[in-house]
Each structure stands twice: as structure tokens, then as C-alpha cells.
Write a protein that holds these residues in place. Structure first.
Motif, PDB file in Angstrom:
ATOM      1  N   VAL A  38       0.787  -1.209   0.278  1.00 21.14           N
ATOM      2  CA  VAL A  38       0.260  -0.145  -0.019  1.00 21.14           C
ATOM      3  C   VAL A  38       0.655   1.258   0.215  1.00 21.14           C
ATOM      4  O   VAL A  38       0.629   2.440  -0.140  1.00 21.14           O
ATOM      5  CB  VAL A  38      -0.750  -0.152   1.068  1.00 21.14           C
ATOM      6  N   GLU A  39       2.042   0.918   0.751  1.00 17.63           N
ATOM      7  CA  GLU A  39       2.725   2.750   1.298  1.00 17.63           C
ATOM      8  C   GLU A  39       3.765   2.798  -0.958  1.00 17.63           C
ATOM      9  O   GLU A  39       3.214   3.696  -0.983  1.00 17.63           O
ATOM     10  CB  GLU A  39       3.983   2.605   2.219  1.00 17.63           C
ATOM     11  N   ALA A  40       3.553   1.690  -1.069  1.00 17.63           N
ATOM     12  CA  ALA A  40       4.649   1.841  -2.666  1.00 17.63           C
ATOM     13  C   ALA A  40       3.331   2.109  -3.375  1.00 17.63           C
ATOM     14  O   ALA A  40       4.347   3.103  -4.242  1.00 17.63           O
ATOM     15  CB  ALA A  40       4.622   0.521  -3.196  1.00 17.63           C
ATOM     16  N   TRP A  41       2.430   2.068  -3.414  1.00 13.85           N
ATOM     17  CA  TRP A  41       1.097   2.188  -4.421  1.00 13.85           C
ATOM     18  C   TRP A  41       1.478   4.162  -4.061  1.00 13.85           C
ATOM     19  O   TRP A  41       0.998   4.812  -4.556  1.00 13.85           O
ATOM     20  CB  TRP A  41      -0.326   1.501  -4.430  1.00 13.85           C
ATOM     21  N   LEU A  42       1.444   4.081  -2.602  1.00  9.87           N
ATOM     22  CA  LEU A  42       0.745   5.820  -2.260  1.00  9.87           C
ATOM     23  C   LEU A  42       1.807   6.113  -2.787  1.00  9.87           C
ATOM     24  O   LEU A  42       1.570   7.959  -2.921  1.00  9.87           O
ATOM     25  CB  LEU A  42       0.846   5.806  -1.013  1.00  9.87           C
ATOM     26  N   ARG A  43       3.057   6.139  -2.312  1.00 12.10           N
ATOM     27  CA  ARG A  43       4.070   6.655  -3.036  1.00 12.10           C
ATOM     28  C   ARG A  43       4.126   7.107  -4.361  1.00 12.10           C
ATOM     29  O   ARG A  43       4.323   8.909  -5.100  1.00 12.10           O
ATOM     30  CB  ARG A  43       5.957   6.123  -2.516  1.00 12.10           C
ATOM     31  N   ILE A  44       3.525   6.278  -5.687  1.00 13.39           N
ATOM     32  CA  ILE A  44       3.998   6.313  -6.732  1.00 13.39           C
ATOM     33  C   ILE A  44       2.219   7.199  -7.025  1.00 13.39           C
ATOM     34  O   ILE A  44       2.698   8.439  -7.265  1.00 13.39           O
ATOM     35  CB  ILE A  44       3.330   5.425  -7.350  1.00 13.39           C
ATOM     36  N   GLY A  45       1.228   6.756  -6.353  1.00 17.64           N
ATOM     37  CA  GLY A  45       0.113   7.875  -6.244  1.00 17.64           C
ATOM     38  C   GLY A  45       0.774   9.319  -6.103  1.00 17.64           C
ATOM     39  O   GLY A  45      -0.326  10.788  -6.831  1.00 17.64           O
ATOM     40  N   SER A  46       1.099   9.726  -4.967  1.00 12.06           N
ATOM     41  CA  SER A  46       1.871  11.211  -4.659  1.00 12.06           C
ATOM     42  C   SER A  46       2.692  11.717  -5.615  1.00 12.06           C
ATOM     43  O   SER A  46       2.492  13.142  -5.499  1.00 12.06           O
ATOM     44  CB  SER A  46       1.827  10.912  -3.329  1.00 12.06           C
ATOM     45  N   LEU A  47       3.330  11.626  -6.097  1.00 14.72           N
ATOM     46  CA  LEU A  47       4.323  11.934  -7.125  1.00 14.72           C
ATOM     47  C   LEU A  47       3.458  11.770  -8.017  1.00 14.72           C
ATOM     48  O   LEU A  47       3.409  13.443  -9.134  1.00 14.72           O
ATOM     49  CB  LEU A  47       5.404  11.531  -7.617  1.00 14.72           C
ATOM     50  N   ALA A  48       2.319  11.461  -8.576  1.00 10.71           N
ATOM     51  CA  ALA A  48       1.597  11.064  -9.742  1.00 10.71           C
ATOM     52  C   ALA A  48       0.499  12.817  -9.402  1.00 10.71           C
ATOM     53  O   ALA A  48       0.548  13.909 -10.239  1.00 10.71           O
ATOM     54  CB  ALA A  48       0.745  10.203  -9.825  1.00 10.71           C
TER      55      ALA A  48
END
Length: 612
Positions: free
Chosen positions: A173-183
Motif C-alpha cells: 500500500v505504501e509503495a502504491w501511495l508513493r507512486i500516487g503521491s508523485l503523480a
């Protein structure tokens, strides 16, 4: 406007999504930590159970080897503690089939182990030690212990696997959130760039619209100026402030006044440098702005209940009768004024000028609520506020009051507006039609005078505002005799001016010399006492109150002790305790508030110097 705000809405939505997802992640991590703690505590419970089984076995072995009864004490304690430990393990066991199965194995092994221990001890106590030792050597107890250890190891592996699975899920979840935050951040930057571009275009449109608006304002200037001149005095009487909530309003009003003063003085300087002397209008504008600033300060002190009041015994009926012409001129021909004055009205003890200001403020508010056409009724009556009323209204003392009611036939107020009506700078009038200080000034003055004010209103039904001032019970003070006109009298007195601010000291001494007085000045209390001793014939001490080392009150006391016939006038911009107590000037104190005009100063000096 909706299209223009769309990028902002989208940006906030993205930020809200990031924050929400972060919150979910934090909650997931918190749940994982809680589950890990529960797993550790559960395993500690199982370890405690295994320790009790080992203690029981150790006690049994010691007893069989030595025959000493004392070795059975650990055994007995462990046997007594095992049921309670089993209950705690059961209460902490999760509804999991695998774990429940292993707990069942542990219970069975523990039961066999305890039965084996009890049997060997019983055989030994009957004297059959050989058979007891043979039972020990059979390995049944060891096998039970090994089975318990194996089940506990299995439970530990299950718990570790569950914790690892939670951690892995959280990491995903944290990895996907990191990607989503950058986007999301990239999207926000793009939206910002788009918004800036649109804002520049809108700004150009606004500039064009402002230019058009300025042109139209010039066309309407004459009419607006006429109305503003008629209402300027009323607006200034409404200005006040409350500490904390009023910073923005004070800054706005003071900046406007300072802008007038600065621009007027700059223009006057330029004209004088060019040899032009037509600066009277500029000086008048600066003087008017300074007077407005002084009035604003007075209203602020009124709201905070810190203005120095000069109360007198007042006949409200007589005061209203004297105000009738002023009210008619101020309100205009469209407002019908009716006064209902009670017979035998009690006297009150209050500042008459502040009563006039309060009534005038209420009358002007009523005129605006009636849109310059309607009926205004001013009524007086003797009133009594009882304990029941006082219990439901803060700061009301039960007793007898003189009531002044101002009633209009205007638009009325909603309950929400009534709740905020006395707040400083709160107004329902259009922009530039009121400062929101009128009712606040009335409220502050009435409360400082020990009275009460109440609003009764409904939308479409008009408004009644009632002012209650305490009844005066003492002997009525004799009216001061009307003095002769001193405007043409020649002044010969010597005045000692004490002011720690050199600029204020210079201006005050300059004004007094312009009035014809002989002036000696000092910058502190000790210096003033030296000059008082060195200069004979000083008739009056004109001193600031707030000064370092020695304030004006202490200076006056010391000076009067040396020269009892000396007259004293105090001045300051604000004082709380020196010559003002409970909002009232001390008895026999002569006070002139800063800032003051030359006419006010001249009148005050003559009044004090001519007092016997």
C-alpha cells in the motif's frame, strides 16, 4: 467563475485524496502494530504456561530425588497457577482453527503431564519409590513436555506468518501511495501553471473593468460626496474596537486616515516650496482625518469600557428635548420623530455627551433600517429589573433603572443578526454605508455606566432597542454657573508643561505660547520638580500621566505638597489607574484627553485657572 475555480477544486481534491490515503495507511500500520503486540502478549502467556509446567516437573523431580517435602512447594504453586494461566490463554486465543487445534494439543499434553506428576508423587508418598522412579524413567512426562513445546512453536510460526503478511500488505500500500503521491504532485503543478495563466488573463480583464468603474465613480462623485459629508460625523461616532477581534478593522480605518493626512501634508509641502499658499483645504483635510482618528480611539475605549467618563446627574427628558433639533436635521424630513416622555422620570448618573452619542447612533441606525422613510419613537420610562430578569442576563444587577427605548418601523433583524449586533465592525449595511461600530459603542458605554442594553426585533416588524441606566439616589449636584466669555481675556499666567515625548512637548508648548501663556517645559517628573522650585509664580502644571521614573499622578502629589495653590491638568492618550478608576475620573481631577485641539486646550486652561 465556476470554470475558473475548477483547477482549485481539482487540486484540493487531489490533496484530499493523498491525505485520506495517508490516513488509511496510518490506520493500517497502527492495526498491524496492535496485532503484533497481541501476538507477542499471547506468546508470553503460552511461555508462562510452559514455565509453570516446567516448575511443576522440577518440584516433582526434586522431591523424588531428596524426599524433602520442601521441594513440593514449587510443584504445588505451579499446579495452583496453571488453571488461571490456562483461562488467560483461552481468553486471548483468536478464533483461528489452526491455533485452536494447537491449544487443544497443549491442553491434552499438559493434562497428561500433570496426571503423570501427580501419580509419581502419590506412589512415592505410599512408599513405592521404585515404581515412582520407573514411571519417571518411562519418559511419559518428557514426551508431554516435548509435545507442548512443539505446539507452541507451531503457534509462534503461525503468528509470525500473520505479522509478516500484514507488513507485506502495508508495504504494498505504501509503495502504491508513493507512486500516487508523485503523480498527484505533478498534477497539482500542472493545475497551478494553468491557474496562473488564467489568473493573468483575468487580471487584465479586472484592470479594464476597474478603469471603467473609476470613470463611473467620477460621474457619481458629486452625489456620493454630498451624502458622505452628511454621514461622516455619524460614522465617526460609531467607530470602536475590541482587543483581539478588531485588528483588521483598526488597521483599515487608521490607514485610510493616515493616507489622507500624509497626502495632504505632502501636497502642502510641495505647494509651499513653490511659493503657493492655497493650502487651507489640505490642512483642513489633514485636520479632519486626525479628528477622525481621535474619535476612533475614543470609540475603541468606549467598547473596551476604558474611556474616562465624566458622569453627571442627568435629566433624560430634558436631554432628549434639547436633542430634538439635532435629531431632525440628522435624520431628514422622511423620518417622523415622536417622543413619549414619562412624567416623574428618575434622574441617572452618567456622562451626558455619551448618552447623546448613544441615542444619535441608535437613531441613525433606525433611519438606515427604514430606508430614510418611516417613524422613529423615543420613549422614556421608570423601570425595575428584578432578580428573575437578572438571572437570565449577564452583568445585570437587579434594581431601578431609567429606560430609554428607541423604536423604528424598519426592516427588523433576524435572531442571528441580533446575536452579533453588538460585535465591533459587524454590519449588515452595504459597503461604505457603515463601520459596524455604532452599536458596539453604545454597548460599551452602557456597560461601563453600570447599565444594560437589549434588542427586540423581528424581520419586517421593526426594531426596539432599550437602554437601562441606573437610577441616581443621591443629592442632585448644583449646576455649574455659566462663566463669562474668556475668549478676549488677556492671559498672563505661567504654565509648566511636563511631557516625556519631545515632539509632543514641543507642539504643546508652541500651542500654549500661541495662546499667550508663559511656558516652561520639562521632560520628566524630577526635572519638573527642579524647575518648579527654581521658577516662582507658576500657576498651572500641565502634565502627561504615563511617564517613566515618576508618573503624572505622583508628580502632581509632590508638586501640590510643595505648592498647595498650584492648579493641575492631566493629559494622556490612555490611562487605566492613575486618575481614572472604574471608568470614572477621580473627584476634582481636571483631565484633557489626547489628542486635543487648540480650542479644547484653551477652554480647559481657562476653566481650571479661573476656578477659585
Amino acid at each position: 467563475m465556476r470554470l475558473q475555480s475548477l483547477p482549485l477544486v481539482a487540486g484540493f481534491a487531489v490533496l484530499a485524496l493523498i491525505v485520506g490515503t495517508r490516513a488509511v495507511l496510518v490506520e493500517s500500520q497502527r492495526a498491524s502494530r496492535a496485532a503484533a503486540r497481541e501476538t507477542i502478549e499471547y506468546q508470553e502467556q503460552l511461555s508462562g504456561l510452559l514455565s509453570l509446567a516446567q516448575e511443576a516437573q522440577s518440584g516433582q523431580r526434586g522431591y523424588l530425588l531428596t524426599g524433602e517435602k520442601s521441594y513440593l512447594e514449587p510443584y504445588r504453586k505451579a499446579v495452583e497457577a496453571i488453571p488461571g494461566q490456562l483461562a488467560r490463554v483461552d481468553s486471548a486465543t483468536a478464533p483461528d482453527d489452526q491455533i485452536a487445534q494447537q491449544i487443544g494439543h497443549i491442553k491434552d499434553a499438559l493434562s497428561r503431564q500433570q496426571a503423570d506428576l501427580a501419580e509419581t508423587i502419590a506412589l512415592y508418598e505410599r512408599g513405592d519409590a521404585a515404581k515412582a522412579l520407573q514411571l519417571v524413567r518411562s519418559g511419559q512426562g518428557k514426551a508431554a513436555m516435548d509435545e507442548m513445546r512443539a505446539s507452541m512453536d507451531t503457534i509462534r510460526r503461525i503468528g509470525a506468518a500473520a505479522v509478516a503478511a500484514r507488513d507485506e500488505r502495508t508495504d504494498r500500500v505504501e509503495a502504491w501511495l508513493r507512486i500516487g503521491s508523485l503523480a498527484a504532485l505533478l498534477a497539482i503543478f500542472l493545475l497551478a501553471a494553468y491557474t496562473i495563466r488564467q489568473s493573468r488573463r483575468r487580471f487584465h480583464e479586472v484592470v479594464v473593468a476597474q478603469q471603467e468603474l473609476m470613470r463611473k465613480n467620477i460621474e457619481l462623485g458629486n452625489e456620493i460626496q454630498t451624502r458622505e459629508n452628511a454621514e461622516s460625523q455619524i460614522r465617526q461616532m460609531q467607530k470602536m474596537e475590541a482587543v483581539g477581534q478588531l485588528t483588521g478593522g483598526i488597521a483599515h480605518d487608521f490607514n485610510n486616515m493616515l493616507a489622507v493626512i500624509l497626502s495632504a501634508m505632502n501636497l502642502a509641502q510641495r505647494k509651499l516650496k513653490r511659493g503657493e499658499h492655497d493650502i487651507e483645504k489640505l490642512v483642513e483635510a489633514a485636520t479632519d482625518a486626525a479628528s477622525r482618528a481621535a474619535n476612533l480611539t475614543s470609540r475603541l475605549l468606549a467598547f473596551s469600557r476604558l474611556q474616562p467618563l465624566a458622569p453627571q446627574v442627568v435629566d433624560i427628558n430634558g436631554l432628549l428635548t434639547g436633542m430634538s433639533d439635532l435629531l431632525r436635521r440628522t435624520l431628514g424630513e422622511g423620518i417622523r420623530i415622536e417622543t413619549v416622555l414619562a412624567g416623574g422620570l428618575w434622574k441617572t448618573h452618567a456622562d451626558p455627551s455619551q448618552i447623546e452619542n448613544a441615542i444619535l447612533n441608535l437613531a441613525v441606525n433606525s433611519r438606515d433600517a427604514m430606508d430614510n422613510e418611516g417613524k422613529l419613537t423615543i420613549e422614556t420610562v421608570n423601570s425595575h429589573l428584578d432578580d428573575g430578569y437578572a438571572s437570565t442576563h449577564a452583568e445585570v444587577t437587579p434594581g431601578q433603572y431609567v429606560m430609554i427605548a428607541v423604536t423604528d418601523t424598519g426592516a427588523g433583524m433576524s435572531p442571528e443578526t441580533i446575536a452579533r449586533a453588538f460585535e465591533p465592525f459587524f454590519t449588515t449595511k452595504p459597503v461604505n454605508k457603515g463601520t459596524g461600530l455604532g452599536l458596539s459603542q453604545v454597548f460599551g458605554f452602557v456597560k461601563q455606566s453600570g447599565g444594560h442594553v437589549k434588542i427586540y426585533s423581528e424581520p419586517g416588524e421593526g426594531t426596539t432597542i432599550k437602554i437601562y441606566l441606573p437610577r441616581f439616589f443621591g443629592a442632585e449636584e448644583p449646576a455649574a454657573p455659566v462663566g463669562r466669555d474668556k475668549s478676549a481675556a488677556k492671559v498672563t499666567e505661567t504654565i509648566l508643561v511636563v511631557e516625556d515625548d519631545p515632539r509632543v512637548r514641543a507642539s504643546t508648548t508652541g500651542v500654549m505660547r500661541e495662546l499667550g501663556y508663559i511656558v516652561i517645559h520639562a521632560g520628566s517628573g524630577p526635572e519638573a520638580l527642579q524647575k518648579l522650585a527654581a521658577t516662582p509664580g507658576i500657576a498651572l502644571l500641565f502634565t502627561d500621566i504615563v511617564m517613566p521614573v515618576m508618573n503624572g499622578r505622583k508628580l502632581a502629589e509632590e508638586a501640590l505638597a510643595r505648592q498647595p495653590e498650584l492648579k493641575v491638568v492631566f493629559t494622556t492618550g490612555f490611562t487605566r489607574n492613575a486618575v481614572v478608576h472604574n471608568g470614572m475620573l477621580d473627584h476634582d481631577v481636571h483631565f484633557l484627553a489626547k489628542p486635543f485641539t487648540i480650542e479644547q486646550l484653551a477652554a480647559k486652561l481657562r476653566d481650571v485657572l479661573d476656578t477659585k
